[in-house]
Design a protein around this motif. Structure first.
Motif, short mmCIF file in Angstrom:
data_model
loop_
_atom_site.label_atom_id
_atom_site.label_comp_id
_atom_site.label_asym_id
_atom_site.label_seq_id
_atom_site.Cartn_x
_atom_site.Cartn_y
_atom_site.Cartn_z
N ARG A 10 0.83 -1.20 0.00
CA ARG A 10 0.00 0.00 0.00
C ARG A 10 0.87 1.25 0.00
O ARG A 10 1.91 1.29 0.63
N LYS A 11 0.42 2.25 -0.72
CA LYS A 11 1.08 3.55 -0.72
C LYS A 11 0.12 4.53 -0.05
O LYS A 11 -0.97 4.76 -0.54
N ILE A 12 0.54 5.06 1.07
CA ILE A 12 -0.31 5.92 1.87
C ILE A 12 0.32 7.30 1.94
O ILE A 12 1.52 7.44 2.16
N ARG A 13 -0.50 8.33 1.77
CA ARG A 13 -0.03 9.72 1.86
C ARG A 13 -0.57 10.31 3.16
O ARG A 13 -1.76 10.21 3.44
N VAL A 14 0.33 10.91 3.95
CA VAL A 14 -0.07 11.51 5.22
C VAL A 14 0.49 12.92 5.32
O VAL A 14 1.49 13.25 4.69
N LEU A 15 -0.16 13.74 6.13
CA LEU A 15 0.32 15.08 6.44
C LEU A 15 0.79 15.07 7.88
O LEU A 15 0.01 14.78 8.79
N LEU A 16 2.07 15.35 8.07
CA LEU A 16 2.62 15.44 9.42
C LEU A 16 2.77 16.92 9.76
O LEU A 16 3.34 17.69 8.99
N ARG A 17 2.25 17.31 10.92
CA ARG A 17 2.29 18.71 11.36
C ARG A 17 3.20 18.81 12.58
O ARG A 17 3.05 18.05 13.54
N ASP B 276 14.43 12.70 9.78
CA ASP B 276 13.95 11.58 10.58
C ASP B 276 12.85 10.80 9.85
O ASP B 276 12.80 9.57 9.92
N VAL B 277 11.99 11.50 9.13
CA VAL B 277 10.93 10.84 8.36
C VAL B 277 11.55 9.90 7.33
O VAL B 277 11.14 8.74 7.19
N VAL B 278 12.55 10.38 6.62
CA VAL B 278 13.21 9.58 5.59
C VAL B 278 13.91 8.37 6.21
O VAL B 278 13.84 7.26 5.68
N LYS B 279 14.58 8.58 7.34
CA LYS B 279 15.27 7.47 8.02
C LYS B 279 14.30 6.37 8.44
O LYS B 279 14.68 5.21 8.56
N CYS B 280 13.03 6.76 8.65
CA CYS B 280 12.02 5.79 9.09
C CYS B 280 11.26 5.17 7.92
O CYS B 280 10.36 4.36 8.13
N GLY B 281 11.61 5.54 6.70
CA GLY B 281 11.01 4.92 5.53
C GLY B 281 9.99 5.76 4.79
O GLY B 281 9.35 5.27 3.87
N GLY B 282 9.83 7.01 5.18
CA GLY B 282 8.89 7.88 4.48
C GLY B 282 9.56 8.61 3.33
O GLY B 282 10.78 8.77 3.31
N ILE B 283 8.77 9.06 2.38
CA ILE B 283 9.26 9.86 1.25
C ILE B 283 8.57 11.21 1.33
O ILE B 283 7.34 11.29 1.31
N VAL C 162 3.92 13.32 3.26
CA VAL C 162 4.79 12.15 3.23
C VAL C 162 4.07 10.98 2.60
O VAL C 162 2.88 10.76 2.85
N LYS C 163 4.80 10.23 1.78
CA LYS C 163 4.28 8.98 1.22
C LYS C 163 4.93 7.83 1.98
O LYS C 163 6.15 7.80 2.15
#
Length: 73
Positions: A2-9, A25-32, A49-50
């Motif tokens: 699954r490809k999920i798009r989220v908004l982190l605030r 940190d987002v990228v290190k955890c696997g987010g794009i 973030v995807k």
């Protein structure tokens, strides 16, 4: 997968340097990171973030261990 798009605030985000740290940190955890925005007057930052993972909780389990997690709102 699954490809999920989220908004982190994020709070306490006064400039792009702060947001860069959170994005790292987002990228290190696997987010794009797809998009980013900083509102310096409100001291808030936003990352679109995807998540490319079978279970989005996998990303959040990793992200909770970062210092950036404490700045989410």
């Amino acid at each position: 997968m699954r490809k999920i798009r989220v908004l982190l605030r994020f709070r306490e985000c006064e400039h792009n340097g702060d947001l860069d740290a959170y994005a790292s940190d987002v990228v290190k955890c696997g987010g794009i990171v797809l998009d980013r925005m900083v509102d310096p007057l409100a001291e808030k930052g936003y990352l679109t973030v995807k998540l490319n993972c079978p279970d989005p909780e996998e990303f959040y389990r990793k992200f909770r261990k970062t210092s950036s997690y404490d700045f989410l709102f």
